[in-house]
Every structure is written in C-alpha cells, then in structure tokens.
Design an enzyme around this catalytic site. Structure first.
Site, PDB file in Angstrom:
ATOM      1  N   HIS A  55       4.937 -46.547 -61.779  1.00  0.00           N
ATOM      2  CA  HIS A  55       5.148 -47.248 -63.048  1.00  0.00           C
ATOM      3  C   HIS A  55       5.936 -48.529 -62.816  1.00  0.00           C
ATOM      4  O   HIS A  55       6.241 -48.899 -61.672  1.00  0.00           O
ATOM      5  CB  HIS A  55       5.776 -46.345 -64.114  1.00  0.00           C
ATOM      6  CG  HIS A  55       7.129 -45.796 -63.759  1.00  0.00           C
ATOM      7  ND1 HIS A  55       8.192 -46.595 -63.461  1.00  0.00           N
ATOM      8  CD2 HIS A  55       7.586 -44.525 -63.670  1.00  0.00           C
ATOM      9  CE1 HIS A  55       9.247 -45.847 -63.221  1.00  0.00           C
ATOM     10  NE2 HIS A  55       8.910 -44.579 -63.326  1.00  0.00           N
ATOM     11  N   CYS A 101      21.646 -32.000 -67.270  1.00  0.00           N
ATOM     12  CA  CYS A 101      21.578 -33.096 -66.301  1.00  0.00           C
ATOM     13  C   CYS A 101      21.532 -34.418 -67.073  1.00  0.00           C
ATOM     14  O   CYS A 101      20.690 -34.582 -67.956  1.00  0.00           O
ATOM     15  CB  CYS A 101      20.324 -32.935 -65.444  1.00  0.00           C
ATOM     16  SG  CYS A 101      19.811 -34.487 -64.688  1.00  0.00           S
ATOM     17  N   CYS A 152      19.359 -28.978 -60.495  1.00  0.00           N
ATOM     18  CA  CYS A 152      18.390 -29.695 -61.331  1.00  0.00           C
ATOM     19  C   CYS A 152      17.161 -29.990 -60.474  1.00  0.00           C
ATOM     20  O   CYS A 152      17.255 -30.684 -59.457  1.00  0.00           O
ATOM     21  CB  CYS A 152      18.973 -31.005 -61.873  1.00  0.00           C
ATOM     22  SG  CYS A 152      17.695 -32.038 -62.653  1.00  0.00           S
ATOM     23  N   LYS A 169       8.751 -40.576 -66.549  1.00  0.00           N
ATOM     24  CA  LYS A 169       7.636 -39.729 -66.964  1.00  0.00           C
ATOM     25  C   LYS A 169       8.124 -38.704 -67.976  1.00  0.00           C
ATOM     26  O   LYS A 169       7.500 -38.456 -68.998  1.00  0.00           O
ATOM     27  CB  LYS A 169       7.090 -39.030 -65.720  1.00  0.00           C
ATOM     28  CG  LYS A 169       5.776 -38.338 -65.973  1.00  0.00           C
ATOM     29  CD  LYS A 169       5.355 -37.594 -64.728  1.00  0.00           C
ATOM     30  CE  LYS A 169       4.173 -36.681 -65.020  1.00  0.00           C
ATOM     31  NZ  LYS A 169       4.110 -35.576 -64.076  1.00  0.00           N
ATOM     32  N   LYS A 179      15.711 -45.145 -70.348  1.00  0.00           N
ATOM     33  CA  LYS A 179      15.201 -45.448 -69.019  1.00  0.00           C
ATOM     34  C   LYS A 179      13.731 -45.059 -69.027  1.00  0.00           C
ATOM     35  O   LYS A 179      13.350 -44.075 -69.645  1.00  0.00           O
ATOM     36  CB  LYS A 179      15.939 -44.600 -67.991  1.00  0.00           C
ATOM     37  CG  LYS A 179      15.479 -44.846 -66.579  1.00  0.00           C
ATOM     38  CD  LYS A 179      15.849 -43.701 -65.666  1.00  0.00           C
ATOM     39  CE  LYS A 179      15.144 -43.844 -64.340  1.00  0.00           C
ATOM     40  NZ  LYS A 179      15.198 -42.633 -63.543  1.00  0.00           N
ATOM     41  N   HIS A 207       9.029 -48.548 -60.438  1.00  0.00           N
ATOM     42  CA  HIS A 207       8.709 -48.562 -59.002  1.00  0.00           C
ATOM     43  C   HIS A 207       8.232 -49.958 -58.587  1.00  0.00           C
ATOM     44  O   HIS A 207       8.609 -50.467 -57.527  1.00  0.00           O
ATOM     45  CB  HIS A 207       7.588 -47.566 -58.677  1.00  0.00           C
ATOM     46  CG  HIS A 207       7.870 -46.163 -59.123  1.00  0.00           C
ATOM     47  ND1 HIS A 207       6.999 -45.445 -59.900  1.00  0.00           N
ATOM     48  CD2 HIS A 207       8.933 -45.346 -58.916  1.00  0.00           C
ATOM     49  CE1 HIS A 207       7.493 -44.249 -60.135  1.00  0.00           C
ATOM     50  NE2 HIS A 207       8.682 -44.170 -59.553  1.00  0.00           N
ATOM     51  N   HIS A 243      17.948 -36.145 -66.654  1.00  0.00           N
ATOM     52  CA  HIS A 243      16.714 -35.504 -67.133  1.00  0.00           C
ATOM     53  C   HIS A 243      16.888 -34.780 -68.459  1.00  0.00           C
ATOM     54  O   HIS A 243      15.928 -34.313 -69.048  1.00  0.00           O
ATOM     55  CB  HIS A 243      16.185 -34.537 -66.065  1.00  0.00           C
ATOM     56  CG  HIS A 243      15.719 -35.251 -64.845  1.00  0.00           C
ATOM     57  ND1 HIS A 243      16.551 -35.534 -63.786  1.00  0.00           N
ATOM     58  CD2 HIS A 243      14.525 -35.810 -64.542  1.00  0.00           C
ATOM     59  CE1 HIS A 243      15.872 -36.201 -62.872  1.00  0.00           C
ATOM     60  NE2 HIS A 243      14.652 -36.391 -63.309  1.00  0.00           N
ATOM     61  N   CYS A 267      16.245 -33.783 -60.161  1.00  0.00           N
ATOM     62  CA  CYS A 267      17.039 -34.570 -59.197  1.00  0.00           C
ATOM     63  C   CYS A 267      16.999 -33.958 -57.808  1.00  0.00           C
ATOM     64  O   CYS A 267      17.468 -34.573 -56.858  1.00  0.00           O
ATOM     65  CB  CYS A 267      18.502 -34.634 -59.611  1.00  0.00           C
ATOM     66  SG  CYS A 267      18.776 -35.362 -61.203  1.00  0.00           S
TER      67      CYS A 267
HETATM   68  N1  MSP Z   1      12.161 -39.940 -53.816  1.00  0.00           N
HETATM   69  C1  MSP Z   1      13.382 -40.461 -54.305  1.00  0.00           C
HETATM   70  C2  MSP Z   1      13.927 -41.539 -53.409  1.00  0.00           C
HETATM   71  C3  MSP Z   1      14.132 -41.150 -51.988  1.00  0.00           C
HETATM   72  S1  MSP Z   1      14.627 -42.497 -51.013  1.00  0.00           S
HETATM   73  C4  MSP Z   1      15.075 -41.816 -49.586  1.00  0.00           C
HETATM   74  C5  MSP Z   1      13.182 -41.029 -55.698  1.00  0.00           C
HETATM   75  N2  MSP Z   1      11.936 -41.370 -56.026  1.00  0.00           N
HETATM   76  S2  MSP Z   1      11.463 -41.938 -57.454  1.00  0.00           S
HETATM   77  O1  MSP Z   1      10.027 -41.947 -57.439  1.00  0.00           O
HETATM   78  O2  MSP Z   1      12.083 -41.245 -58.504  1.00  0.00           O
HETATM   79  O3  MSP Z   1      11.918 -43.437 -57.447  1.00  0.00           O
HETATM   80  C6  MSP Z   1      13.186 -43.821 -57.908  1.00  0.00           C
HETATM   81  C7  MSP Z   1      13.309 -45.306 -57.789  1.00  0.00           C
HETATM   82  O4  MSP Z   1      12.273 -45.958 -58.540  1.00  0.00           O
HETATM   83  C8  MSP Z   1      14.596 -45.862 -58.381  1.00  0.00           C
HETATM   84  O5  MSP Z   1      15.669 -45.768 -57.509  1.00  0.00           O
HETATM   85  C9  MSP Z   1      14.183 -47.286 -58.624  1.00  0.00           C
HETATM   86  O6  MSP Z   1      14.136 -47.960 -57.418  1.00  0.00           O
HETATM   87  C10 MSP Z   1      12.770 -47.110 -59.167  1.00  0.00           C
HETATM   88  N3  MSP Z   1      12.791 -46.868 -60.600  1.00  0.00           N
HETATM   89  C11 MSP Z   1      12.305 -45.781 -61.251  1.00  0.00           C
HETATM   90  N4  MSP Z   1      12.483 -45.961 -62.590  1.00  0.00           N
HETATM   91  C12 MSP Z   1      13.078 -47.133 -62.832  1.00  0.00           C
HETATM   92  C13 MSP Z   1      13.390 -47.886 -63.983  1.00  0.00           C
HETATM   93  N5  MSP Z   1      13.191 -47.453 -65.194  1.00  0.00           N
HETATM   94  N6  MSP Z   1      13.902 -49.126 -63.810  1.00  0.00           N
HETATM   95  C14 MSP Z   1      14.077 -49.678 -62.570  1.00  0.00           C
HETATM   96  N7  MSP Z   1      13.764 -48.992 -61.476  1.00  0.00           N
HETATM   97  C15 MSP Z   1      13.412 -47.677 -61.535  1.00  0.00           C
HETATM   98  O7  MSP Z   1      14.146 -41.164 -56.394  1.00  0.00           O
END
Ligand code: MSP
Length: 637
Positions: free
Chosen positions: A19, A144, A127, A299, A296, A22, A147, A130
């Site tokens: 999304h 949490c 959780c 999903k 934020k 990412h 979440h 997380c």
């Molecule tokens: N798999 C773990 C990370 C492991 S790294 C060794 C994880 N993955 S995640 O798919 O949840 O991705 C989280 C990351 O996606 C956040 O740290 C950020 O970089 C990005 N984002 C996810 N949602 C976001 C927003 N709403 N806004 C900005 N960035 C965000 O955590």
C-alpha cells in the site's frame, strides 16, 4: 570511488498487498540512493519481504494454501511493484532464501556459543499483529496500541537472548553517536525505552505452536522468532558470509523505517549485532505515518490506499513528488487526493511545467529553436545565479538532514525565482526592441536555471526531469552528476505538443481512493473540514478594504443588496446577499473587506465585480470590517 552508501527499507510482511505506506518508504530509499549516486557515491539499495512467523502462517491458513505458497504470491506482488515505482533496488531479499536462512542460523549459533542465549520458561501477552510480547505498561486499555486488539496470554519454554546485558552499551552508543537514530525525536524515544530496565528477548517459538520459521541450529524443536530472523536480512542481503559486499557497504548502512518498528530496529537489532560481534549500522532514519482520515493506514483499519491507482491516474513522478514534498521526514502527514492535485497543479503544472513550455516557445520564436549563447551579465543574472547556488546548497544539506521535502521545495523555489527574473528582465519587451544580445542572455539564463532545477529534482522524478532535458535538446546520459551543467548554447530544443505536466482537476466522486461514504456524511465532513489550499493559492486572493457609497435592494428578491463601493480610486458595483441582515441605509459609509480579483458575475441580471466578506452570526450575517477606519483600497493580508 571511496564514497559509499547502503540504503535499506524494512522487508515487508508477506501477508497483505503493498500500500501507499510501503511505497513511501521504498521511494524515500530510492530517492536517497539516486541523490548519493549523483554525488559520485557507490551505492547499494536493498528491499524485500519478511515471510516467516505467525502472521504469515495465519494468513496462509485463512486462504487454505501453504505458508510458503502464500508468502511467495505476496512477495511477488512486492517485487512486481518495484519497477512501477521506478525503484532502483540492487537486490530483493526474501527471508525464505536459502542464503538468508544460512546467515540467520550462523548468527544464532555464534550468539549461542558466546553464552548470550539461554533456555527458560516464559508467560506473556503476545500480539500476533506485532509478532511480539507486550508488557502491561505498554498496552493501552489492555490492547495493543497499534492493532487495537487484545494480546493473547501465552506460556511456554523458550530460548532468550540476553538483551538486558547490553542496556548500558546501547545507551552509551546512542548518546555518543547523535546521528545513529534520527530525527532526534526518535533518538529520544529510543532513549526513553532504555530508561526502563531492558528485558531479555524471547527469540524462539516451539514448533508445536508454529512451524513456519527457521529452525534453531541448536534445538530442532524450535523455530526462530520472526524479528530475530528478519533483521538479519540487512546483512544477509549483502552477503555477510562471503564478505566482499558486506565489508564495503555495512559501515555505511542507513536503514529507513516507519516509526512503528523503532524498538526492533533501535534496540533489538543493534544489541543483536553487538552480541554477534558485528559493528552497528551507521544510521536509523525513522519517518512518520501517512494518515488517512485521521488513522494510520493499515489493512486492519481498512483504509488502505493502493499506490498503483494513483500512479495510473496522475503519473508515477507526480506521485513520487507528492510523497516526498508533502511529508516532513519524521512527522506524520495526512494524505488526501485533493491536496495531491493542488500540489501537482501548483508546483508541477503551473511552476515547473509552464516554465519549460514558456522558455522553449520563446527560444523557438526568437532564436529559431536553438539555445542561445549568453552575452553580458547584469545584476538580475548575478542575483539569479546566487539563488541557484543557494538552492543547490540547500539540496545537499536537506539530504544530509533527511529533509527531502525541503530539497524538493528549494528546486521549485528556484523555478519561482526564474519567474521573477523574467518579470524583471521582461524578454517580451526586449524582443520588441530588437536587442538580440540581451534577449539571448535572458533566455539562456532562465533556461539554464530551469534545467538546474530539473537536475536537482532528478532523484525524485527520474523520468519527467529527463523529459525536461529533452525539451531543451539535452541528450540522455547514463548518470547525471550534481555538478553537471546540462544546458549549453547551440542545443536544438524540441517542443512537445503535450505539456510535461498537464493540469489536473480533482473530482471527489471519481476517486477510487476516497472511502465510500453516504452523500450526507460526505457533505457534513466537507462542511466541517475545509480542504487545505497551498500558500500560493491563498496569495492569489486579493483582499481589499472598501467603503460603501450607495446601497439599495435588488428588485424581486428579499436577499440581495446592490452596493456601489469605492476601492481606492476605483468605483465598482457588487451584489451581496445581506438584505436579511442589514437595511440599505445602515450600510452607507461602512468600511468592508472584499475579494477584489474575483471574476465578474451576473446575479439576477445585476453585474457584481467582487464579493464582500461576512461571517455567519446565528441566522444573520455580520460584515467584516477593519478594527479602525483606514484608507480604502488597503490590501488585507
Ligand atoms: N516485516 C516488518 C519489518 C521487518 S524489517 C527487518 C514490517 N513489515 S510491514 O509490512 O508491516 O511494513 C512496515 C513498514 O511499512 C513501516 O515501517 C513503514 O516503513 C511502512 N509503512 C506501513 N504503513 C505506513 C504508513 N501508514 N505510513 C508510512 N509508512 C508506513 O513491519
């Protein structure tokens, strides 16, 4: 080349589609890599997917496929989106890659052998979202905070990493290296975690509960905790065991992450490295959240924006520009398609795009389409040169301090300064006077600085800025450098019929990204939450003080009054819907505030040139007036 730069994104969970959040982190990493490349750094950019653990296993179960099959499908989606974002990653890592698994087991064995991993029983609140245990003090209303779900109580025997042993070292390292975690607020947040006693980290899951993971090298009844596995990607992704890439790039590693995973990166990861005898990374650069309708984007909250929809609608580079320009790195930012369109129109269509078309057209008309040679410099040229140098300096500083939005802004600021330069030097007037030397100097100077602005924006908009170059006849090159001066006299400009950034209109209803709401609530929210306009939009509104000289009701309506007003020396007529609040006679001589540059309107057959300002006051309206009598025509700021 001794300048090196290694940038990583988090590896994304293979349990949901990519999304906007990412996409943002990936684009930030890409923009930073491209910027350092332009500054002659040798670079490496790593991204990938995090595929083990409860979360993925549960999602696979729901879909009725094996965890590996499920993770592969989602991982492919993350991989496929990278070219669509124009991400220039050098490698894509999956935690299911055999090489990564090997490194994880190697590190585990190393830390186990050194005595920093022990076996013990543990009961805690876990959780799944997380993938970690929570202390009671970390929960909000027993839930949490990320979440908003109640963690599960889990009791089991497990392996633990002696993280507590490294608490003092960690505090010391953060304090001694002020740029280790940045921006500063996150450094402070990490130090805040460390004010509490650091607990040991549970790094295993019994296979009886979870099979989907990397088996511990010293106990086949357990798999590795997903975070202990995932963090290691940053070294396995540069061939830790092989050593060559690792020794080159590890000392200059910068991890870009969102603030949700600060603790894992700011504390777990450096202590793990320390225990394994590996130097810590150089920087942890933490950004805020993209918020959508106040939450934020995630999903579980059901407010996900799909980047590809926006890219299809507005173009990739406009999307990259908006994300970089709109978010101050480290702070949260609200996403709205409306602000996207207004930013696009103001900066890209009106300022940059327009400047390119104007200049190339002038060069076509006055110099047969050939970029002219500058002749004698005068004060305005000197002034613009200084602004360009400042803009370049700001760009470098902004990248150093992660303020990429300022870097983008300083390039657009340069374009606006070119606009002022043109107003001052008036090439259209010089052309009429047949002063070709002066005209050549002006057109070259303005074009050269427009191309410089495009060069400064190249890391953010790698495709569109090459189009700008193309309009000015600049041939493509594999790698541009910040010190290049791509524009030279003699180039043949190429004007395209289609503007580089065509103006866009925001149509709220057509948006597939706005959450579906009933017509009623949509209206209500529009009323309570006016849309944001840019400073430039506001600056276009010419507000003036005026005096009412004549007032009479408009025949056939009970709402309208026709006013003859004086705005400075000018007299004009406006029609205002204030008849239910004021008697015409009470209005004479009153000072009011009007919007002076509103296009004329015909209201009930009466011409109105402008609009007065009034505030709702119960059922009535009350006029806005200066606090004390002032000169009519005065500008309201
Ligand atoms: N798999 C773990 C990370 C492991 S790294 C060794 C994880 N993955 S995640 O798919 O949840 O991705 C989280 C990351 O996606 C956040 O740290 C950020 O970089 C990005 N984002 C996810 N949602 C976001 C927003 N709403 N806004 C900005 N960035 C965000 O955590």
């Amino acid at each position: 080349m001794d300048k090196k730069y290694y940038v990583t994104t988090p590896i994304y969970y293979a349990n949901a589609d990519p999304h906007l959040g990412h996409a943002y982190t990936t684009i930030v990493a890409d923009v930073r890599k491209r910027f350092y490349q332009m500054n002659d750094y040798e670079t490496f950019f790593l991204t990938g997917t995090d595929e083990h653990g409860d979360k993925v296993a549960r999602a696979a179960l729901e879909k009725g496929v094996s965890p590996h099959e499920y993770a592969s499908q989602i991982s492919q989606k993350f991989r496929d989106i990278l070219p669509r974002l124009n991400a220039s990653n050098d490698r894509f890592i999956r935690t299911t890659d055999p090489e990564h698994r090997k490194v994880v087991r190697h590190i585990l064995q190393k830390v186990y052998d050194s005595g920093d991993i022990y076996f013990s029983e543990y009961e805690g609140k876990y959780c799944v979202g997380c993938e970690r245990f929570y202390k009671d003090t970390e929960l909000v209303d027993e839930k949490c905070p990320d979440h908003q779900t109640r963690p599960e109580l889990i009791k089991e025997s497990n392996y633990f990493f002696k993280m507590s042993k490294y608490q003092e070292w960690m505090i010391d390292h953060i304090n001694k290296n002020p740029d280790f975690i940045r921006p500063e607020r996150y450094k402070n947040e990490a130090l805040g975690f460390l004010r509490e006693p650091l607990e040991d980290l549970c790094i295993s899951r019994p296979k009886s509960r979870l099979k989907w993971g990397i088996e511990l090298p010293f106990d086949s009844n357990y798999v590795t905790y997903v975070w202990f596995d995932a963090l290691i990607n940053y070294i396995s992704g540069i061939d830790y065991l092989d050593g060559e890439l690792f020794s080159k790039f590890w000392p200059v590693a910068e991890h870009i992450i969102g603030k949700d995973i600060l603790k894992q990166h700011g504390i777990y990861w450096p202590t793990m490295l320390k225990a394994a005898g590996i130097e810590p990374f150089q920087h942890l650069s933490v950004h805020g959240y993209w918020l959508f309708e106040k939450g934020k984007m995630s999903k579980s909250l059901g407010n996900v924006i799909t980047p590809l929809d926006l890219i299809d609608k507005y173009g990739l580079d406009a999307f990259r520009y908006y994300l970089i320009r709109e978010m101050s790195f480290g702070l949260d930012s609200s996403f709205s398609e409306e602000s996207f369109v207004s930013r696009y129109n103001a900066d890209l269509a009106n300022d940059l795009g327009n400047m390119v078309s104007r200049l190339t057209k002038m060069i076509k008309n006055s110099c047969n389409g050939i970029v002219p040679s500058p002749k004698k410099w005068t004060e305005p040229e000197e002034k613009l040169e200084k602004i360009a140098a400042e803009s370049r300096q700001k760009l470098i500083e902004s990248f150093d301090t992660l303020m990429m939005h300022q870097a983008a802004d300083s390039a657009i600021h340069l374009v606006r300064s070119i606009n002022r330069y043109l107003e001052e030097t008036a090439p259209w007037f010089v052309a009429k006077q047949n002063d070709q030397d002066r005209l050549d100097t002006i057109l070259f100077t303005a074009s050269q600085n427009t191309v410089r602005a495009a060069l400064y924006l190249l890391p953010v908009m790698p495709e569109k800025m090459l189009e700008v170059f193309n309009w000015f006849g600049i041939s493509p090159k594999d790698q541009w450098h910040l010190d290049d001066e791509p524009l030279t006299p003699g180039l043949k400009t190429r004007i395209d019929k289609k503007p580089i950034f065509p103006r866009r209109k925001f149509k709220a209803k057509a948006s597939s990204n706005q959450p579906k709401k009933s017509g009623k609530s949509q209206k209500k929210s529009q009323k309570t939450k006016p849309s944001v306009i840019t400073y430039e939009d506001f600056a276009k509104i010419d507000l003036r003080v005026a005096v009412i000289r004549k007032a009479e009701r408009v025949q056939g309506t009970d709402k309208l009054i026709r006013l003859q007003i004086e705005v400075g020396k000018e007299e004009r007529q406006i029609v205002a819907g204030i008849a239910k609040s004021y008697d015409p006679d009470d209005l004479l001589g009153k000072q009011i505030v009007i919007v002076a540059n509103l296009e004329s309107a015909n209201i009930r057959g009466v011409e109105s040139k402008g609009m007065l300002l009034a505030a709702n006051h119960g059922e009535k309206l009350t006029l806005l007036s200066p606090e004390q009598p002032i000169r009519s025509g005065a500008k309201v700021k």
